[in-house]
Design an enzyme around this catalytic site. Sequence first.
Site, short mmCIF file in Angstrom:
data_model
loop_
_atom_site.label_atom_id
_atom_site.label_comp_id
_atom_site.label_asym_id
_atom_site.label_seq_id
_atom_site.Cartn_x
_atom_site.Cartn_y
_atom_site.Cartn_z
N HIS A 153 -3.56 -5.72 17.07
CA HIS A 153 -2.20 -6.00 17.55
C HIS A 153 -1.75 -7.38 17.19
CE1 HIS A 153 -0.82 -2.53 19.34
NE2 HIS A 153 -1.93 -2.35 20.03
N ASN A 179 -4.04 -2.14 -1.13
CA ASN A 179 -4.95 -2.13 0.03
C ASN A 179 -6.16 -1.25 -0.27
OD1 ASN A 179 -2.78 -3.46 1.16
ND2 ASN A 179 -2.01 -1.65 2.21
N ASP A 180 -5.88 -0.03 -0.68
CA ASP A 180 -7.00 0.86 -0.98
C ASP A 180 -7.65 0.52 -2.31
OD1 ASP A 180 -7.52 2.69 1.15
OD2 ASP A 180 -5.51 3.49 0.84
N ARG A 238 -11.76 -1.24 4.58
CA ARG A 238 -10.63 -2.07 4.97
C ARG A 238 -10.48 -2.21 6.48
NH1 ARG A 238 -5.41 1.53 3.09
NH2 ARG A 238 -4.24 0.24 4.53
N CYS A 281 2.91 -1.58 -4.09
CA CYS A 281 3.41 -1.36 -2.73
C CYS A 281 2.37 -1.69 -1.67
CB CYS A 281 3.89 0.08 -2.55
SG CYS A 281 2.58 1.29 -2.69
C1 PEP Z 1 -2.34 0.91 -0.10
O1 PEP Z 1 -3.43 1.48 0.00
O2 PEP Z 1 -2.17 -0.20 -0.65
C2 PEP Z 1 -1.14 1.54 0.47
C3 PEP Z 1 0.05 1.03 0.24
O3 PEP Z 1 -1.32 2.62 1.27
P1 PEP Z 1 -1.85 2.51 2.80
O4 PEP Z 1 -1.92 1.06 3.16
O5 PEP Z 1 -0.88 3.25 3.63
O6 PEP Z 1 -3.17 3.18 2.68
MG MG Z 2 -3.50 3.52 0.63
#
Ligand code: PEP
Ligand code: MG
Length: 548
Positions: free
Chosen positions: A184, A435-436, A446, A483
């Site tokens: 949070h 991120n992934d 993560r 993204c």
């Molecule tokens: C990512 O993995 O960078 C992504 C944008 O998707 P999420 O964070 O929803 O897994």
């Molecule tokens: Mg992702």
Amino acid sequence: MSALSGVGVGRGIAAAKVLKMPEPLAPPSDEPLAADAGAEHQRVQAALTEVADDLNARAAAAGGDAQQVLEAAALMAQDPAILDDVRSRLDVGANAEKAAWDAYAAFRDMLTQMGGYMAERATDLDDVAQRVVARLRGVPAPGVPASDEPFVLVARDLAPADTATLDLEQTLALVTEDGGPTSHTAILARSKSLPAVVGVVGVLDAVADGQLVIVDAKAGTVALDPDDASVTAAGAERASRLAAASAPITDGALADGTKVPLLANVGSGKDAPGAVEAGAEGVGLFRTEFLFLGASAAPSVEEQTAAYTEVLRAFPGKKVVVRVLDAGADKPLSFLNDAHEENPALGLRGIRALRASEQILRDQLTALANAQAATEAELHVMAPMIADREETEYFVALGKELGLASVGAMAEVPSIAVLADQVTEVADFVSIGTNDLTQYTMAADRQLGSVAALQDPWHPAVLRLVKMLGDAGAAAGKPVGVCGEAAADPALAVVLVGLGATSLSMSASAIAEVRAELLTVTLEQAKERAARALAASSAAQARQAVSS
Ligand code: PEP
Ligand code: MG
């Protein structure tokens, strides 16, 4: 000057004196129940109702993301299963405080065992339990300290009720001993653009109230007793960030005029006004699974059409990139994958889960085609976790069959970067989910605080994959956007453009700073910075190579 390290949230910096959050209430005693169980049950019930009312009142006052988390906490406070559990404990002789405390603890353990997102919600239950016991004890609920001067709040972790009652005029930064990038504290810090460093082991013992610190979210550090020059430099950096955030809204571009559309990441129609207000040129990632996280059955075509139409309507004539349901691991959707998996991040998630339930995917694509027909937005649809050309061909063919004009792939699995030339032949566009992509490139969960240092998109290994995708996109004449959270880091955003990213999508609160940073470099300079980052041998070196 010594410094402690943790996981930085955002890119801000602040220097101020520490105020520590009071430690929680002591646990209740084991004294056996001395009163009538029925009467005590009613007393606990009244305390739960009062706590829920209080949380709901705070929710209404807070608004935004905080409102949702507080309302969820209020619901947890009144969960009938907890009240039943309290009754059973009273019936076997526990005192009221102990019965309530243990009932919440049992619920909390259940959430912790579920791991990921649910485990991080466990803190919310601790907070509710504290509030209930404080009511029963007749003492004030633990809460955030108040001050007339600006301060850095240092806490073990912040619960939703704390985050909602923070005085944002005076709180310049947050530091927590526990918590990860999705706690949070991190959510609040991001949504309010507050610098934060979370998971700073030992900070509660290391700092005292009134001690001067510099919280540098970009570096993930808390410097103790800084010298005057460092404090002045931090103040100047903070001032320039605030100035950038209030600069006029223009379309994203580099100093030489190269266009870099700045798009927003949204989770529902409710996020659209904030994105428009921040000057987003459209949506680069609509995480549709956020709409259905609690659902036990797949949503209908009608329900989905309405939800997608609401978002698309907010962006007439603009680009809206929608991701089909990304189920699995940190985003459980029981109607797509309910199986227990030892390694859910490596399991049936994203496009894999959708292929296994193709009718759900067909329904979603149909709803998206309906929303496309009903609005003026320029719709693009992409699938998460695409690994290779065959998966791309499958998804693109299905999307086109169901009437979608632009169908693409998310690049989150390293294999797609290795095969980028093949994939960009087939997909209409690619969007890199850093991120992934970072999680899988570095083999670092993560969700896990202990490997958070490896979860760094500045790592040259990740950046080299981004370059492979950027080069393939340029060769095939296909857009390659970013993204993931990396796009929200202004210095990294420049590097990503230098590596070939053609658009950047981020949470709306990050757009202003990225816009300002892009305007300071030409494409040549961005490429030059990218080359320096690629040549580095660690994330830290890449950061340093770019900033020097
Ligand atoms: C990512 O993995 O960078 C992504 C944008 O998707 P999420 O964070 O929803 O897994
Ligand atoms: Mg992702």
